[in-house]
Design a protein around this motif. Structure first.
Motif, PDB file in Angstrom:
ATOM      1  N   ASN A  18       0.839  -1.192   0.000  1.00 25.06           N
ATOM      2  CA  ASN A  18       0.000   0.000   0.000  1.00 25.06           C
ATOM      3  C   ASN A  18       0.880   1.250   0.000  1.00 25.06           C
ATOM      4  OD1 ASN A  18      -2.430   1.356  -0.084  1.00 25.06           O
ATOM      5  ND2 ASN A  18      -2.674   1.381   2.136  1.00 25.06           N
ATOM      6  N   ALA A  19       1.844   1.247  -0.897  1.00 19.67           N
ATOM      7  CA  ALA A  19       2.874   2.284  -0.933  1.00 19.67           C
ATOM      8  C   ALA A  19       2.328   3.635  -1.379  1.00 19.67           C
ATOM      9  CB  ALA A  19       3.995   1.856  -1.880  1.00 19.67           C
ATOM     10  N   VAL A  20       2.893   4.674  -0.806  1.00 22.27           N
ATOM     11  CA  VAL A  20       2.577   6.034  -1.218  1.00 22.27           C
ATOM     12  C   VAL A  20       3.193   6.292  -2.582  1.00 22.27           C
ATOM     13  CG1 VAL A  20       2.912   8.471  -0.671  1.00 22.27           C
ATOM     14  CG2 VAL A  20       2.432   6.839   1.150  1.00 22.27           C
ATOM     15  N   GLU A  21       4.444   5.855  -2.741  1.00 17.73           N
ATOM     16  CA  GLU A  21       5.144   6.018  -4.017  1.00 17.73           C
ATOM     17  C   GLU A  21       6.241   4.964  -4.114  1.00 17.73           C
ATOM     18  OE1 GLU A  21       7.457   9.404  -6.685  1.00 17.73           O
ATOM     19  OE2 GLU A  21       6.796   9.924  -4.673  1.00 17.73           O
ATOM     20  N   VAL A  22       6.445   4.476  -5.322  1.00 12.07           N
ATOM     21  CA  VAL A  22       7.568   3.579  -5.603  1.00 12.07           C
ATOM     22  C   VAL A  22       8.430   4.288  -6.632  1.00 12.07           C
ATOM     23  CG1 VAL A  22       8.293   1.343  -6.495  1.00 12.07           C
ATOM     24  CG2 VAL A  22       6.218   1.504  -5.115  1.00 12.07           C
ATOM     25  N   VAL A  23       9.657   4.590  -6.265  1.00 13.26           N
ATOM     26  CA  VAL A  23      10.570   5.322  -7.138  1.00 13.26           C
ATOM     27  C   VAL A  23      11.517   4.318  -7.786  1.00 13.26           C
ATOM     28  CG1 VAL A  23      12.383   7.085  -7.210  1.00 13.26           C
ATOM     29  CG2 VAL A  23      10.456   7.331  -5.636  1.00 13.26           C
ATOM     30  N   THR A  24      11.625   4.381  -9.096  1.00 10.43           N
ATOM     31  CA  THR A  24      12.552   3.503  -9.801  1.00 10.43           C
ATOM     32  C   THR A  24      13.582   4.348 -10.547  1.00 10.43           C
ATOM     33  OG1 THR A  24      11.168   3.415 -11.789  1.00 10.43           O
ATOM     34  CG2 THR A  24      10.790   1.717 -10.122  1.00 10.43           C
ATOM     35  N   PHE A  25      14.753   3.768 -10.736  1.00  7.15           N
ATOM     36  CA  PHE A  25      15.797   4.446 -11.509  1.00  7.15           C
ATOM     37  C   PHE A  25      16.804   3.420 -11.985  1.00  7.15           C
ATOM     38  CE2 PHE A  25      16.974   4.579  -7.045  1.00  7.15           C
ATOM     39  CZ  PHE A  25      18.266   4.099  -7.055  1.00  7.15           C
ATOM     40  N   ASP A  26      17.536   3.779 -13.009  1.00  7.27           N
ATOM     41  CA  ASP A  26      18.634   2.962 -13.523  1.00  7.27           C
ATOM     42  C   ASP A  26      19.940   3.681 -13.236  1.00  7.27           C
ATOM     43  OD1 ASP A  26      17.144   0.873 -14.662  1.00  7.27           O
ATOM     44  OD2 ASP A  26      16.840   1.982 -16.524  1.00  7.27           O
ATOM     45  N   TYR A  27      20.971   2.895 -13.024  1.00 10.58           N
ATOM     46  CA  TYR A  27      22.303   3.488 -12.905  1.00 10.58           C
ATOM     47  C   TYR A  27      22.777   3.908 -14.293  1.00 10.58           C
ATOM     48  CZ  TYR A  27      22.293   1.368  -8.305  1.00 10.58           C
ATOM     49  OH  TYR A  27      21.967   1.007  -7.029  1.00 10.58           O
TER      50      TYR A  27
END
Length: 98
Positions: A18-27
């Motif tokens: 029930n996440a507020v936000e999931v942040v994704t990124f690549d190196y």
């Protein structure tokens, strides 16, 4: 296929927690199609991203997740004194030291 699997994990984590936000990124090395650097190299970038996200949601739990190098760096970042991670999820942790 790889992006599909990580996007699926992102959605599963968001739904189940029930996440507020999931942040994704690549190196950076991923977009340049270079071999991965030693784990110490991406720590600053990863740490900065985590700190910005934690500052945005100060009263919510912080859970770090990563695949391979992201797992290793997430563990290193979570060990920092300024990062208060509630959990670290490792999807494939590289145990071999390069």
């Amino acid at each position: 296929m790889f992006c599909y699997l990580l996007c699926r994990w992102k959605n599963l984590l968001a739904d189940s927690l029930n996440a507020v936000e999931v942040v994704t990124f690549d190196y950076q090395y991923i977009s340049q199609r270079k071999p991965p650097p030693k784990a110490e190299k991406p720590i600053e970038f990863h740490s900065d991203t985590v700190k910005m996200t934690a500052a945005k949601y100060p009263h919510h739990p912080l859970i770090l997740a990563g695949k391979s190098m992201g797992s290793r760096v997430s563990c290193m970042v979570a060990a920092e004194n300024r990062i208060r991670a509630s959990a670290v999820v490792c999807l494939g942790y590289p145990l071999k030291v390069c």
